[in-house]
Design a protein around this motif. Structure first.
Motif, PDB file in Angstrom:
ATOM      1  N   PHE A 124       4.915  19.562  66.745  1.00 19.60           N
ATOM      2  CA  PHE A 124       6.087  20.247  67.300  1.00 19.60           C
ATOM      3  C   PHE A 124       6.619  21.312  66.344  1.00 19.60           C
ATOM      4  O   PHE A 124       7.097  22.361  66.788  1.00 19.60           O
ATOM      5  CB  PHE A 124       7.175  19.239  67.661  1.00 19.60           C
ATOM      6  CG  PHE A 124       6.862  18.469  68.912  1.00 19.60           C
ATOM      7  CD1 PHE A 124       6.698  19.125  70.125  1.00 19.60           C
ATOM      8  CD2 PHE A 124       6.707  17.099  68.875  1.00 19.60           C
ATOM      9  CE1 PHE A 124       6.391  18.429  71.276  1.00 19.60           C
ATOM     10  CE2 PHE A 124       6.398  16.385  70.030  1.00 19.60           C
ATOM     11  CZ  PHE A 124       6.244  17.046  71.230  1.00 19.60           C
ATOM     12  N   SER A 128       6.880  25.229  67.381  1.00 20.41           N
ATOM     13  CA  SER A 128       8.148  25.952  67.221  1.00 20.41           C
ATOM     14  C   SER A 128       7.977  27.186  66.353  1.00 20.41           C
ATOM     15  O   SER A 128       8.528  28.254  66.635  1.00 20.41           O
ATOM     16  CB  SER A 128       9.204  25.018  66.615  1.00 20.41           C
ATOM     17  OG  SER A 128       9.498  23.939  67.474  1.00 20.41           O
ATOM     18  N   SER A 131       6.269  29.894  68.310  1.00 17.11           N
ATOM     19  CA  SER A 131       7.185  30.482  69.285  1.00 17.11           C
ATOM     20  C   SER A 131       8.099  31.505  68.627  1.00 17.11           C
ATOM     21  O   SER A 131       8.262  32.637  69.118  1.00 17.11           O
ATOM     22  CB  SER A 131       8.025  29.385  69.943  1.00 17.11           C
ATOM     23  OG  SER A 131       7.225  28.469  70.637  1.00 17.11           O
ATOM     24  N   GLU A 255       7.298  30.537  74.919  1.00 23.93           N
ATOM     25  CA  GLU A 255       7.350  29.357  74.062  1.00 23.93           C
ATOM     26  C   GLU A 255       5.972  28.692  73.966  1.00 23.93           C
ATOM     27  O   GLU A 255       5.288  28.493  74.974  1.00 23.93           O
ATOM     28  CB  GLU A 255       8.358  28.345  74.615  1.00 23.93           C
ATOM     29  CG  GLU A 255       9.793  28.846  74.681  1.00 23.93           C
ATOM     30  CD  GLU A 255      10.514  28.775  73.342  1.00 23.93           C
ATOM     31  OE1 GLU A 255       9.864  28.480  72.314  1.00 23.93           O
ATOM     32  OE2 GLU A 255      11.741  29.017  73.329  1.00 23.93           O
ATOM     33  N   ASP A 257       3.471  25.428  73.137  1.00 21.41           N
ATOM     34  CA  ASP A 257       3.614  24.009  73.465  1.00 21.41           C
ATOM     35  C   ASP A 257       2.708  23.160  72.586  1.00 21.41           C
ATOM     36  O   ASP A 257       1.729  23.648  72.008  1.00 21.41           O
ATOM     37  CB  ASP A 257       3.288  23.754  74.941  1.00 21.41           C
ATOM     38  CG  ASP A 257       1.805  23.832  75.212  1.00 21.41           C
ATOM     39  OD1 ASP A 257       1.145  22.784  75.217  1.00 21.41           O
ATOM     40  OD2 ASP A 257       1.285  24.964  75.404  1.00 21.41           O
ATOM     41  N   SER A 263       8.183  24.025  73.541  1.00 24.35           N
ATOM     42  CA  SER A 263       9.317  24.213  72.643  1.00 24.35           C
ATOM     43  C   SER A 263      10.403  25.064  73.287  1.00 24.35           C
ATOM     44  O   SER A 263      10.146  25.839  74.208  1.00 24.35           O
ATOM     45  CB  SER A 263       8.823  24.894  71.363  1.00 24.35           C
ATOM     46  OG  SER A 263       9.886  25.368  70.576  1.00 24.35           O
ATOM     47  N   ALA A 265      12.463  26.476  70.809  1.00 24.75           N
ATOM     48  CA  ALA A 265      12.930  26.980  69.519  1.00 24.75           C
ATOM     49  C   ALA A 265      13.246  28.470  69.558  1.00 24.75           C
ATOM     50  O   ALA A 265      14.296  28.911  69.075  1.00 24.75           O
ATOM     51  CB  ALA A 265      11.878  26.690  68.440  1.00 24.75           C
TER      52      ALA A 265
END
Length: 295
Positions: A124, A128, A131, A255, A257, A263, A265
């Motif tokens: 994750f 993030s 992104s 975003e 993933d 995400s 973020a």
């Protein structure tokens, strides 16, 4: 086959080799498409499963175009025909994990020797980071400045989002409230959002956020705001998003993933930049007003 204006130049490039590459090419605006082909592109990005599983006739009917338009769209992207384009969407569907239970099973199966918490956290964080980096590299600061000017001058800011995008507007509403800036969060449990939006005026502003597949209510309320003359700032994931139209300031946020979990973020970073930026702009405007009054 006759080509519409704007299609010939797009046929020069090679065909994308993956759905991700196709999506990036369309969203990046490197392919110049006619109005009808943009309509197909918008449908394809919003409904990729329909492209993968449908026939030329059924897909054309749902996209609201002629079957021949699908062929022209495929050729504009460098494919020999529609069947070659469809193979790309079918490959995406084969690789796509269809539900959250399967996604969780996939997570458990990956890197079985490592700590599950470590795998999740690294995945994750990496999504993030991708992104935010992607948005940071292509953000137009002049658009950001103009959006902040619009929002800073608004009497009330209406916040429009549903489903996955709602956490962003919920936090924006909280932050604006703490800063003493009047705002209205659209998302009432009693179903009065249309009535609430009817109070918006040209002196207000709205922020609308939605990503593929676009929430129909968000699109409807954004259009309602536009019809009322309320300036609109949009955060979405494609130039073919139904939220994007002439006269609207908009930001493209794609975003990344991790194992199918996407995400927020970059969306949150952009939204908070707008919030803090408009708060600072308002303070500066108030300072100028006080100085003019004293002089």
């Amino acid at each position: 086959m006759m080509l519409e204006e704007g299609e010939i130049g797009a046929m020069q490039g090679t065909a994308p080799e993956s759905f991700a590459e196709l999506r990036e090419r369309l969203a990046g605006g490197s392919v110049k498409l006619s109005k009808r082909l943009k309509q197909v592109a918008s449908f394809a990005l919003a409904q990729p499963d329909e492209i993968a599983l449908g026939t030329v006739t059924t897909i054309a009917d749902k996209a609201g175009v002629q079957p021949s338009t699908l062929i022209r769209f495929s050729q504009a992207l460098g494919f020999a025909g529609f069947s070659d384009l469809q193979m790309l969407f079918r490959e995406r569907l084969r690789n796509h994990v269809s539900n959250y239970d399967d996604r969780l099973l996939s997570l458990r199966a990956k890197n079985g020797d490592a700590s599950r918490s470590a795998v999740l956290f690294d995945g994750f964080c990496e999504a993030s980071t991708r992104s935010i980096t992607g948005m940071h590299d292509k953000l137009d600061i002049s658009t950001m400045d103009r959006a902040i000017d619009v929002l800073a001058g608004a009497e009330t800011i209406y916040l429009i989002a549903q489903r996955r995008s709602f956490p962003v507007t919920a936090y924006v509403s909280y932050a604006l409230g703490k800063l003493g800036i009047r705002n209205v969060l659209i998302g009432s449990a009693v179903g009065t959002d249309a009535e609430t939006m009817s109070f918006a005026t040209k002196r207000d502003a709205a922020i609308a956020i939605s990503f593929t597949p676009y929430a129909s209510s968000t699109v409807a309320y954004a259009r309602q705001a536009a019809e009322l003359g309320t300036p609109l700032v949009v955060i979405t994931d494609s130039p073919f998003s139904p939220l994007v139209s002439d006269g609207h300031l908009w930001f493209e946020v794609v975003e990344a993933d991790f194992q199918g979990f996407r995400s927020l973020a970059a969306s949150m970073a952009l939204a908070m930049t707008l919030v803090v930026g408009l708060a600072e702009r308002r303070r500066a405007l108030l300072g100028e007003k006080d100085n003019n009054t004293k002089s």
